[in-house]
Design a protein around this motif. Structure first.
Motif, mmCIF file in Angstrom:
data_model
loop_
_atom_site.group_PDB
_atom_site.id
_atom_site.type_symbol
_atom_site.label_atom_id
_atom_site.label_comp_id
_atom_site.label_asym_id
_atom_site.label_seq_id
_atom_site.Cartn_x
_atom_site.Cartn_y
_atom_site.Cartn_z
ATOM 1 N N ILE A 1 0.842 -1.231 0.062
ATOM 2 C CA ILE A 1 0.002 -0.123 -0.185
ATOM 3 C C ILE A 1 0.959 1.310 0.024
ATOM 4 C CG2 ILE A 1 -1.680 1.418 1.508
ATOM 5 C CD1 ILE A 1 -2.923 -1.327 2.298
ATOM 6 N N HIS A 2 1.930 1.156 0.702
ATOM 7 C CA HIS A 2 2.645 2.401 0.969
ATOM 8 C C HIS A 2 3.525 2.700 -0.336
ATOM 9 C CE1 HIS A 2 1.865 2.380 5.391
ATOM 10 N NE2 HIS A 2 1.973 3.924 5.133
ATOM 11 N N THR A 3 3.795 1.452 -0.887
ATOM 12 C CA THR A 3 4.930 1.561 -2.304
ATOM 13 C C THR A 3 3.767 2.180 -3.374
ATOM 14 O OG1 THR A 3 6.010 -0.472 -1.615
ATOM 15 C CG2 THR A 3 6.198 0.608 -3.803
ATOM 16 N N SER A 4 2.535 1.640 -3.439
ATOM 17 C CA SER A 4 1.676 1.903 -4.524
ATOM 18 C C SER A 4 1.442 3.712 -4.341
ATOM 19 C CB SER A 4 0.410 1.231 -4.481
ATOM 20 O OG SER A 4 -0.093 1.302 -3.359
ATOM 21 N N HIS A 5 1.599 3.994 -3.180
ATOM 22 C CA HIS A 5 1.076 5.547 -2.734
ATOM 23 C C HIS A 5 2.303 6.457 -2.624
ATOM 24 C CE1 HIS A 5 -2.864 3.829 -1.959
ATOM 25 N NE2 HIS A 5 -3.601 5.185 -1.928
ATOM 26 N N SER A 6 3.642 5.949 -3.014
ATOM 27 C CA SER A 6 4.806 6.759 -3.350
ATOM 28 C C SER A 6 5.096 6.799 -4.565
ATOM 29 C CB SER A 6 5.940 5.899 -2.449
ATOM 30 O OG SER A 6 5.263 5.809 -0.858
ATOM 31 N N PRO A 7 4.464 7.458 -5.669
ATOM 32 C CA PRO A 7 4.929 7.474 -7.048
ATOM 33 C C PRO A 7 6.573 7.969 -7.174
ATOM 34 C CG PRO A 7 3.588 9.556 -6.545
ATOM 35 C CD PRO A 7 3.308 8.239 -5.247
ATOM 36 N N GLY A 8 6.946 8.841 -6.363
ATOM 37 C CA GLY A 8 8.020 9.286 -6.511
ATOM 38 C C GLY A 8 9.207 8.105 -6.252
ATOM 39 N N LYS A 9 9.152 7.242 -5.115
ATOM 40 C CA LYS A 9 9.862 6.135 -4.678
ATOM 41 C C LYS A 9 9.857 5.131 -6.243
ATOM 42 C CE LYS A 9 12.155 3.116 -2.391
ATOM 43 N NZ LYS A 9 13.749 3.285 -1.975
ATOM 44 N N MET A 10 8.430 5.094 -6.473
ATOM 45 C CA MET A 10 8.608 3.986 -7.588
ATOM 46 C C MET A 10 9.145 4.347 -8.823
ATOM 47 S SD MET A 10 4.409 2.788 -7.218
ATOM 48 C CE MET A 10 4.456 1.739 -8.544
ATOM 49 N N HIS B 1 16.627 -5.348 -2.510
ATOM 50 C CA HIS B 1 16.762 -4.788 -1.350
ATOM 51 C C HIS B 1 16.463 -3.222 -1.259
ATOM 52 C CE1 HIS B 1 18.520 -3.894 2.489
ATOM 53 N NE2 HIS B 1 19.173 -2.698 1.895
ATOM 54 N N TYR B 2 16.887 -2.573 -2.435
ATOM 55 C CA TYR B 2 16.564 -1.209 -2.458
ATOM 56 C C TYR B 2 15.007 -1.216 -2.813
ATOM 57 C CZ TYR B 2 16.121 3.370 -4.835
ATOM 58 O OH TYR B 2 15.761 4.688 -5.176
ATOM 59 N N ALA B 3 14.092 -2.139 -3.306
ATOM 60 C CA ALA B 3 12.650 -1.964 -3.650
ATOM 61 C C ALA B 3 11.917 -2.179 -2.191
ATOM 62 C CB ALA B 3 12.589 -2.729 -4.684
ATOM 63 N N THR B 4 12.525 -2.856 -1.463
ATOM 64 C CA THR B 4 11.907 -3.178 -0.259
ATOM 65 C C THR B 4 12.156 -2.502 1.052
ATOM 66 O OG1 THR B 4 13.333 -4.839 0.173
ATOM 67 C CG2 THR B 4 11.195 -5.665 -1.004
ATOM 68 N N THR B 5 13.166 -1.445 1.062
ATOM 69 C CA THR B 5 13.492 -0.901 2.227
ATOM 70 C C THR B 5 13.269 0.883 1.802
ATOM 71 O OG1 THR B 5 15.890 -0.728 1.378
ATOM 72 C CG2 THR B 5 15.042 -2.403 2.908
ATOM 73 N N GLY B 6 13.045 1.546 2.857
ATOM 74 C CA GLY B 6 13.116 3.012 2.697
ATOM 75 C C GLY B 6 11.738 3.452 2.048
ATOM 76 N N ILE B 7 10.673 2.674 1.996
ATOM 77 C CA ILE B 7 9.339 3.335 1.732
ATOM 78 C C ILE B 7 8.799 3.952 2.765
ATOM 79 C CG2 ILE B 7 7.123 2.409 0.688
ATOM 80 C CD1 ILE B 7 9.536 1.490 -0.990
ATOM 81 N N PRO B 8 8.535 5.126 2.614
ATOM 82 C CA PRO B 8 7.917 6.173 3.584
ATOM 83 C C PRO B 8 6.745 5.432 4.152
ATOM 84 C CG PRO B 8 8.398 7.520 1.615
ATOM 85 C CD PRO B 8 8.620 6.007 1.220
#
Length: 576
Positions: A42-51, A116-123
């Motif tokens: 959920i947090h990844t899908s709501h973080s377009p900048g991170k994606m 590892h980059y994709a699964t960490t640091g998600i606000p």
């Protein structure tokens, strides 16, 4: 007429359902795993900048990797595109530098790095859930490592060519034997080369006391004079005690006895369903305190050096705190090996500990009355999947090598159970609520505090410990108001402790902090103290001598009140 209370039908039904589920999930809570995944998703899908960052990172890395792969196909000496993480030994053989295996291995490491980059640091993702998702991603990626398949592992290809495929035939036989073993739930056969009482746990001694929970072993002296104060060792009850009395050449017990110490060892009973209601209080009272009472009879008017390893070290700390609170001055010192007292950063085991997981685990233990050995072994195996799962598959199934065994591996396979009540209290009060470090842990009707301990403390941590990370063990400096000698040694949770003098490639750092010294952060401590080659057993034995009185004649084996019952290693060590 008094009516008997009705059973809690709803709660019992829930527990039965969870217990049945747990047999198919290896004790993992589906709710806990789902919550972690959904939190990340959920947090990844709501973080377009991170994606967008993740996409840019993938494109940039793949472009650079393609250029590198072109060079590496022509030059086997091309520097690696990605260096493996410390401790990852899968691609260390020179064969992995040859094309196309160098490209395969580096491509896999690139995937590992990106995930590892994709699964960490998600606000917004809870740290616990982030750790769980990142850990799960690593486990899934390990499945696709090129080391695990015969056509993509150069070592397997080479051996297959040299043996005409006989390694794969033997590997298939090894695999079928393991499948049969698991399907029939066969117990592990005892390897005749590694048997307690025959070639493990062979230091001479007598069992001088036995109750429902422990046998107390007193070891026979080998010197004409011994230190006046005896040593009591409290091992963890998650495994058999003889980790500290392995073979003759690496037995800590033998080393201490030969250095002139009177040594007592607790050997724990392997609990069954009948012991389901034994709690932490029982382990304290019937374990450490009963052992001290016996030692005071065998060696009267002498204080005791209390030693604790892993979970046994936590229990020894609780005992020392309770004794200090009650003005019980029978202890001379306290030595702790890979034992945690603050559980806020308790390592990768915390991946398996949250409210949902503990509730689920309690239902599994409620059904059986104990925590099964397979559930404990499963968690530790996942933490070291490279060494305990995949390397074994490659070695035995692909290379066709016979299973390798040594004394430490034999001990590791000789696991035990833990009672329902004790393990539930341990996880809830220590791991989840951190009561011991917070001054809320109660012994009897009153709380204890580690700051009450005044005896000197010798604390050992190991550099690559997944169970009790050294920075977590180091927190003892902030919790105690006494002299602490802290040692950081090479190796892991077990191999770092079984580190006898003469063991190759062993080193340690040591520092002393008094009650008046200011706090030194863990990383600063690491820089300030130089590494020394050799075994930490040597400075520990010197420390024991420093805090012991004059040499005296050895005590008798047992006493009039507690005569010897049988020879070491006793009977509890053989319980299955």
């Amino acid at each position: 007429m008094t009516r008997m209370p009705l059973p809690d039908i709803k709660n019992s039904i829930d527990r039965v359902i969870h217990a049945i589920e747990g047999r198919y999930t290896n004790g993992m809570s589906p709710a806990s795993l789902t919550l972690a995944y959904m939190d990340w998703l959920i947090h990844t899908s709501h973080s377009p900048g991170k994606m967008n960052e993740m996409r840019e990172n993938m494109v940039r890395k793949l472009s650079a990797f393609s250029l590198w792969a072109g060079r590496a196909s022509l030059d086997a000496n091309a520097p690696p595109f990605i260096n493996p993480l410390p401790g990852d030994r899968r691609f260390r053989d020179e064969a992995w530098k040859r094309f196309p295996y160098n490209v395969m291995s580096q491509g896999f490491l690139l995937q590992e790095q990106w995930w590892h980059y994709a699964t960490t640091g998600i606000p917004g993702v809870a740290p616990h859930h982030e750790n769980m998702v990142s850990f799960a991603a690593r486990q899934w990626l390990d499945l696709f490592s090129p080391t695990n398949y015969p056509m993509t592992n150069p070592l397997v290809v080479e051996k297959t060519v040299n043996t005409g495929g006989q390694n794969l035939v033997q590997g298939l036989q090894n695999m079928l034997e393991d499948i049969q073993h698991n399907l029939l739930s066969e117990t592990d056969d005892i390897d005749p080369e590694f048997m307690p009482g025959k070639n493990l746990a062979v230091t001479p001694g007598k069992v001088v006391f036995r109750n429902r929970l422990i046998e107390l072993i007193q070891y026979s002296p080998t010197t004409d004079k011994v230190a006046a104060e005896p040593v009591l060792i409290t091992p963890a009850w998650i495994m058999k005690y003889y980790i500290l009395d392995l073979s003759e050449h690496n037995s800590m017990v033998k080393y201490l006895v030969d250095k002139g110490h009177t040594v007592f060892m607790i050997s724990w009973h392997n609990p069954t369903a009948q012991d389901r209601d034994m709690g932490m209080g029982d382990y304290l009272r019937r374990g450490v305190m009963d052992a001290l009472k016996v030692i005071n009879s065998v060696v009267p008017e002498q204080k005791v050096h209390l030693v604790g390893y892993c979970l046994g070290g936590t229990l020894a700390t609780i005992a020392a705190s309770a004794m200090a609170r009650d003005n019980d001055d029978r202890l001379k010192s306290l030595s702790l090996f890979t034992a945690q007292t603050d559980f806020t950063e308790a390592g990768e085991l915390m991946l398996f500990i949250d409210e949902s997981q503990l509730s689920y685990m309690e239902d599994l233990m409620w059904d059986r009355g104990y925590l099964d050995t397979q559930q404990m072994a499963g968690a530790f195996t996942l933490l070291r999947s490279h060494d305990l799962i995949w390397s074994r598959i490659v070695s035995e199934y692909l290379l066709g090598e016979p299973p390798h065994m040594n004394d430490l591996m034999a001990w590791n396979a000789d696991s035990t159970r833990m009672p329902y009540k004790m393990h539930s209290e341990y996880l809830q009060r220590l791991f989840l609520k951190n009561d011991l470090a917070s001054g809320r842990f109660r012994v009897g009707d009153r709380a204890i505090s580690l700051r009450d301990i005044r005896v000197p403390v010798f604390c050992v941590a190991t550099q690559t410990d997944h169970v009790a990370p050294w920075r977590s063990v180091y927190k003892i400096h902030d919790l105690m108001n006494t002299e602490v000698t802290f040692v950081l040694t090479s190796g892991g949770h077990n191999a770092g402790i079984v580190s006898e003098p003469g063991h190759p490639r062993r080193s340690y750092q040591v520092g002393v902090q008094t009650a008046e010294d200011k706090h030194i952060p863990a990383d600063d401590w690491l820089v300030r103290h130089e590494s020394q080659d050799g075994s930490w057993w040597v400075p520990w034995c010197e420390w024991l001598d420093k805090h012991s009185g004059s040499k005296v004649a050895p005590p008798t084996m047992g006493s009039k009140e507690y005569p010897p019952l049988t020879v070491a290693p006793g009977t509890y060590v053989f319980e299955k």
